[in-house]
Design a protein around this motif. Sequence first.
Motif, short mmCIF file in Angstrom:
data_model
loop_
_atom_site.label_atom_id
_atom_site.label_comp_id
_atom_site.label_asym_id
_atom_site.label_seq_id
_atom_site.Cartn_x
_atom_site.Cartn_y
_atom_site.Cartn_z
N TYR A 77 0.93 -1.08 -0.32
CA TYR A 77 -0.07 -0.23 0.26
C TYR A 77 0.76 1.38 0.12
O TYR A 77 -0.01 2.57 -0.69
N LYS A 120 -6.32 2.07 0.44
CA LYS A 120 -7.38 1.03 1.07
C LYS A 120 -9.00 1.41 0.61
O LYS A 120 -9.67 0.34 0.45
N ALA A 168 -10.36 -1.77 -1.57
CA ALA A 168 -11.45 -2.81 -1.67
C ALA A 168 -13.18 -1.90 -2.36
O ALA A 168 -13.51 -2.85 -2.38
N ARG A 175 -12.31 -3.64 -5.20
CA ARG A 175 -12.47 -5.20 -4.66
C ARG A 175 -14.79 -5.56 -5.37
O ARG A 175 -14.63 -6.60 -5.49
N ILE A 225 -13.50 -2.42 3.68
CA ILE A 225 -12.05 -1.79 3.87
C ILE A 225 -11.19 -2.23 4.93
O ILE A 225 -10.01 -2.94 4.66
N SER A 247 -10.77 -6.63 3.29
CA SER A 247 -9.94 -5.91 1.83
C SER A 247 -8.32 -5.66 2.94
O SER A 247 -7.65 -6.50 1.86
N SER A 248 -8.22 -4.54 3.45
CA SER A 248 -6.86 -4.72 4.32
C SER A 248 -6.66 -5.76 4.67
O SER A 248 -5.23 -5.97 5.05
N ASP A 292 -4.86 -8.58 3.01
CA ASP A 292 -3.65 -7.81 2.36
C ASP A 292 -2.23 -8.29 3.05
O ASP A 292 -1.41 -7.30 3.60
N GLN A 306 -2.58 -5.60 5.44
CA GLN A 306 -1.84 -4.23 6.10
C GLN A 306 -2.58 -3.76 7.35
O GLN A 306 -3.08 -2.32 7.38
N LEU A 307 -3.56 -4.28 8.33
CA LEU A 307 -4.13 -3.78 9.30
C LEU A 307 -3.17 -3.57 11.14
O LEU A 307 -2.02 -4.11 10.31
#
Lengths: 201, 310
Positions: A153, A168, A172, A175, B11, B14-15, B18, B20-21
Amino acid sequence: MDESILAVEAKNGNLEAFNRLILIYQDMAYNVAFRILSDSDAAEDATQISFISAYKHIKSYRGGSFKAWLLRIVTNNCYDELRRQKRHPTTPLEPLNDEEEVESAKWMADKNPLPETQIEESDLETAIQNCIDHLPEDFKVVVVLVELEGLDYKEVAETVRKPLGTIKSRLARARLRLQKCLQQFRELLPPKFRLDNEESL
Amino acid sequence: MKKRLSNRDWILISSYIDGQLSTRDTRKIEKRLQKDDSIKIAYQEILQTRRIIRSLPKRKAPRNFKLTPAMLAEHKPTLPIAFPIMSFASAVSAAMFILVFLFQNMPMTSKSMDFAEAPAMEAVQESNEDAAPIILWAPTAPGEVSGKGGGQEESFLAEPEMIVRQVEEEMDIIAEEAPAEAEMEVMADQFEEEYEGDSQEKMMDEAFVPEEESPPQAKKVEVENNDTPAILEDGEDQILTESSEEEINPILGILPTESEGKTLPPETIESTPIRQNIVLGWRIILPAGLLLIALSTGLGALIIWKKHRR
């Protein structure tokens, strides 16, 4: 040789060093351009113009990820090309393939896929690319960079010069749209891509 | 039944996929995944979509994109010659506009502009208030330009205060040198007597009467020295020297030459249109013209640049 050293040499006007960087990144640059533009010729032109532009503006590279810096130039050129296509839409007068029959040419067909066309569509790649093409430009770039090029990211945020939260959110939403679009091509999906609950439907 | 998820949920999922959290958000979403079926289904759907997209084959570059010096030279932008010219013209005119605008709005400049107009207008106002007649006078010495005010508008505009002072001084001289009214009457009587005597002699000799030279209503006074200026009295009578017809000029340079020898009412005195035009040009036309040039050339340069950008 390390890419940062090559970039420094290129900054000093060494074209050979820059050409070595091109060899490292040309596949990635072309792939990104192709997935955004969905046209091999336009992608080729955009890639070449991007490398020329990158060399001419190499002074603006101030360290950091060379890949992100180069991809920013590529995506910007793709944006320009997409805008140019919108301003001057063109339709080829002749079929691209010689074998293609004029009566059943793809270029004559309606862009909106009919149910029969969807069933006949056997190429999964075309279906996925079709869904990517229908995304907004900003979403498209994020999807291509994250999903196809595997950038994280932060790199994407650096490439498109947007905050991390925006990346982000865009990813989302992209997708979600792709998921809805791909449901139209459910029959084309191989079993490994099907959900259990879908199969039971 | 499938629950509708918020954008934030999408969100987060989705994160999370990946990686990314943050640790805290990761724990939160993992707890919800265990409890909430809607979250679980959404997670599976996004994961599936991600797998499908990532299944796309990577395209390889169809050729080598290495650069050559010739390629770099080819791609130099070739803008027409009009572009730099128009850009330069636009920049210069814009700079000039800014300078003129600033200069006009400087406190010192605006005062001096007011000062240039003020004395002349004061003089006009005074003459209006007193309703005094315009006085025309002859040159004080032979060969000298009379009045020093007429026929030199530029000097009048440049030094209005000085000219007003000159007028005042000359008015004083006139008042001192001009004979008193009683003296004038005596001189006029003497002149008539002499003139009658001369004319009789001349009639006897040549039968010559210069009717054209003596207007019927004007009293011509011959003065010993020609330095005495002519004075208009009561708006009707005038006293002129013989040489005044050629060299007389109006006070303040306002009256036209055709009005010589006539008394003008104060209403006819106006500020000169030339001065008004100069002020108008300086205040409005010059900056507006510069702005127009700057905008038009700038717009032209922009259009050329946009056309040749690609």
